[in-house]
Design a protein around this motif. Structure first.
Motif, PDB file in Angstrom:
ATOM      1  N   GLN A  49       0.860  -1.173   0.000  1.00  7.86           N
ATOM      2  CA  GLN A  49       0.000   0.000   0.000  1.00  7.86           C
ATOM      3  C   GLN A  49       0.899   1.225   0.000  1.00  7.86           C
ATOM      4  O   GLN A  49       1.936   1.236   0.664  1.00  7.86           O
ATOM      5  N   VAL A  50       0.495   2.252  -0.746  1.00  9.75           N
ATOM      6  CA  VAL A  50       1.291   3.468  -0.857  1.00  9.75           C
ATOM      7  C   VAL A  50       0.351   4.662  -0.958  1.00  9.75           C
ATOM      8  O   VAL A  50      -0.700   4.580  -1.603  1.00  9.75           O
ATOM      9  N   ARG A  51       0.718   5.744  -0.288  1.00 13.01           N
ATOM     10  CA  ARG A  51      -0.080   6.961  -0.385  1.00 13.01           C
ATOM     11  C   ARG A  51      -0.164   7.395  -1.836  1.00 13.01           C
ATOM     12  O   ARG A  51       0.835   7.376  -2.559  1.00 13.01           O
ATOM     13  N   ASP A  52      -1.339   7.833  -2.254  1.00 14.23           N
ATOM     14  CA  ASP A  52      -1.549   8.140  -3.671  1.00 14.23           C
ATOM     15  C   ASP A  52      -0.779   9.359  -4.157  1.00 14.23           C
ATOM     16  O   ASP A  52      -0.642   9.567  -5.364  1.00 14.23           O
ATOM     17  N   ASP A  53      -0.210  10.149  -3.257  1.00 11.35           N
ATOM     18  CA  ASP A  53       0.586  11.307  -3.669  1.00 11.35           C
ATOM     19  C   ASP A  53       2.089  11.081  -3.477  1.00 11.35           C
ATOM     20  O   ASP A  53       2.878  11.998  -3.677  1.00 11.35           O
ATOM     21  N   ASN A  54       2.497   9.873  -3.145  1.00 13.69           N
ATOM     22  CA  ASN A  54       3.916   9.558  -2.949  1.00 13.69           C
ATOM     23  C   ASN A  54       4.519   9.105  -4.283  1.00 13.69           C
ATOM     24  O   ASN A  54       4.781   7.922  -4.506  1.00 13.69           O
ATOM     25  N   MET A  55       4.719  10.058  -5.172  1.00 10.43           N
ATOM     26  CA  MET A  55       5.157   9.745  -6.537  1.00 10.43           C
ATOM     27  C   MET A  55       6.526   9.071  -6.610  1.00 10.43           C
ATOM     28  O   MET A  55       6.715   8.176  -7.434  1.00 10.43           O
ATOM     29  N   PRO A  56       7.513   9.443  -5.800  1.00 11.38           N
ATOM     30  CA  PRO A  56       8.791   8.717  -5.879  1.00 11.38           C
ATOM     31  C   PRO A  56       8.635   7.221  -5.582  1.00 11.38           C
ATOM     32  O   PRO A  56       9.202   6.380  -6.278  1.00 11.38           O
ATOM     33  N   ALA A  57       7.856   6.888  -4.558  1.00  8.20           N
ATOM     34  CA  ALA A  57       7.646   5.473  -4.234  1.00  8.20           C
ATOM     35  C   ALA A  57       6.846   4.779  -5.334  1.00  8.20           C
ATOM     36  O   ALA A  57       7.189   3.663  -5.750  1.00  8.20           O
ATOM     37  N   ILE A  58       5.798   5.421  -5.819  1.00  8.36           N
ATOM     38  CA  ILE A  58       4.985   4.829  -6.883  1.00  8.36           C
ATOM     39  C   ILE A  58       5.846   4.570  -8.111  1.00  8.36           C
ATOM     40  O   ILE A  58       5.754   3.511  -8.734  1.00  8.36           O
ATOM     41  N   SER A  59       6.708   5.510  -8.459  1.00  8.13           N
ATOM     42  CA  SER A  59       7.603   5.329  -9.612  1.00  8.13           C
ATOM     43  C   SER A  59       8.512   4.122  -9.408  1.00  8.13           C
ATOM     44  O   SER A  59       8.744   3.339 -10.347  1.00  8.13           O
ATOM     45  N   LEU A  60       9.055   3.962  -8.199  1.00  7.35           N
ATOM     46  CA  LEU A  60       9.901   2.809  -7.903  1.00  7.35           C
ATOM     47  C   LEU A  60       9.114   1.515  -8.074  1.00  7.35           C
ATOM     48  O   LEU A  60       9.595   0.570  -8.713  1.00  7.35           O
ATOM     49  N   ILE A  76      -7.782   2.628  -1.666  1.00 12.24           N
ATOM     50  CA  ILE A  76      -8.415   2.647  -0.361  1.00 12.24           C
ATOM     51  C   ILE A  76      -8.684   4.114  -0.023  1.00 12.24           C
ATOM     52  O   ILE A  76      -7.747   4.877   0.249  1.00 12.24           O
ATOM     53  N   SER A  77      -9.934   4.504  -0.083  1.00  9.97           N
ATOM     54  CA  SER A  77     -10.300   5.888   0.202  1.00  9.97           C
ATOM     55  C   SER A  77     -10.059   6.191   1.675  1.00  9.97           C
ATOM     56  O   SER A  77     -10.367   5.365   2.540  1.00  9.97           O
ATOM     57  N   ARG A  78      -9.484   7.368   1.922  1.00 14.44           N
ATOM     58  CA  ARG A  78      -9.221   7.805   3.293  1.00 14.44           C
ATOM     59  C   ARG A  78      -8.460   6.728   4.076  1.00 14.44           C
ATOM     60  O   ARG A  78      -8.752   6.450   5.226  1.00 14.44           O
ATOM     61  N   GLY A  79      -7.458   6.159   3.444  1.00 15.07           N
ATOM     62  CA  GLY A  79      -6.716   5.038   4.018  1.00 15.07           C
ATOM     63  C   GLY A  79      -5.776   5.394   5.139  1.00 15.07           C
ATOM     64  O   GLY A  79      -5.425   4.536   5.948  1.00 15.07           O
ATOM     65  N   VAL A  80      -5.350   6.644   5.214  1.00 17.00           N
ATOM     66  CA  VAL A  80      -4.431   7.074   6.267  1.00 17.00           C
ATOM     67  C   VAL A  80      -4.750   8.524   6.612  1.00 17.00           C
ATOM     68  O   VAL A  80      -5.169   9.298   5.741  1.00 17.00           O
ATOM     69  N   MET A  81      -4.565   8.851   7.884  1.00 17.65           N
ATOM     70  CA  MET A  81      -4.793  10.233   8.311  1.00 17.65           C
ATOM     71  C   MET A  81      -3.485  10.788   8.871  1.00 17.65           C
ATOM     72  O   MET A  81      -2.870  10.184   9.757  1.00 17.65           O
ATOM     73  N   VAL A  82      -3.047  11.916   8.327  1.00 16.41           N
ATOM     74  CA  VAL A  82      -1.819  12.572   8.766  1.00 16.41           C
ATOM     75  C   VAL A  82      -2.154  14.014   9.120  1.00 16.41           C
ATOM     76  O   VAL A  82      -2.708  14.747   8.280  1.00 16.41           O
TER      77      VAL A  82
END
Length: 179
Positions: A134-145, A157-163
């Motif tokens: 699972q990866v935050r949808d705005d974590n582009m460096p990780a998604i690219s990897l 997963i909508s609203r999957g993590v709260m920061v």
């Protein structure tokens, strides 16, 4: 230990985590909690203490379908990768991958090196057929990897993590091995 050359020319060692690494890993996780909002924990929120981390390392090292590795640079642990698969017979072929690297070492190839070590291990076991994360949808460096390593988007997963009081969606990604 496998040795990788990083983009900055330094040599990175990767090996299985050992029980003696527990104290340094807990300290690393506590530091990571202050450096990145992309993890499931924040500052002073890492949930394992020294003894629990030591037990986790022992447990994962004793299971054929799990892996816990550390990235070592200049004699200190700067990142890790864990892969935890089920012990249930129907689920033993798949597990969840997690990866973390201290911020000072982002974008120099540590994550890529950890993934290389992991997939060499996974293919050699012939037991692992599915890797999930699972990866935050705005974590582009990780998604690219992950895309580079053949992961595909399998869901959201909508609203999957709260920061800091704000919700973020998570992508559920997966990759098959050897099919």
């Amino acid at each position: 230990m496998m040795i990788y050359e990083l983009k900055n020319g330094k040599k990175l060692g990767i090996r299985r985590a050992e029980e003696r690494d527990a104290k340094e890993l807990v300290a690393m996780y506590n530091r990571l909690g202050t450096e990145s909002d992309n993890l499931t924990f924040g500052m002073d929120d890492y949930y394992l203490n020294y003894d629990q981390e030591k037990s986790l390392i022992y447990s994962l090292n004793s299971r054929e379908n799990c892996l816990y590795i550390v990235a070592i640079l200049d004699g200190k642990i700067i990142g890790n990768l864990s892969f935890v698969a089920s012990q249930r017979k129907r689920l033993m072929h798949r597990g969840e991958l997690g990866i973390a690297v201290l911020k000072d070492y982002w974008n120099i190839g540590v994550g890529n090196s950890l993934m290389d070590y992991f997939f060499k291990w996974a293919q050699s076991t012939e037991k692992i057929k599915k890797v999930e994360l699972q990866v935050r949808d705005d974590n582009m460096p990780a998604i690219s990897l992950y895309l580079k390593w053949g992961f595909k988007f399998e869901g959201k997963i909508s609203r999957g993590v709260m920061v800091n009081g704000k919700y973020y969606d998570l992508y559920y990604m997966g990759r098959t091995i050897g099919w």
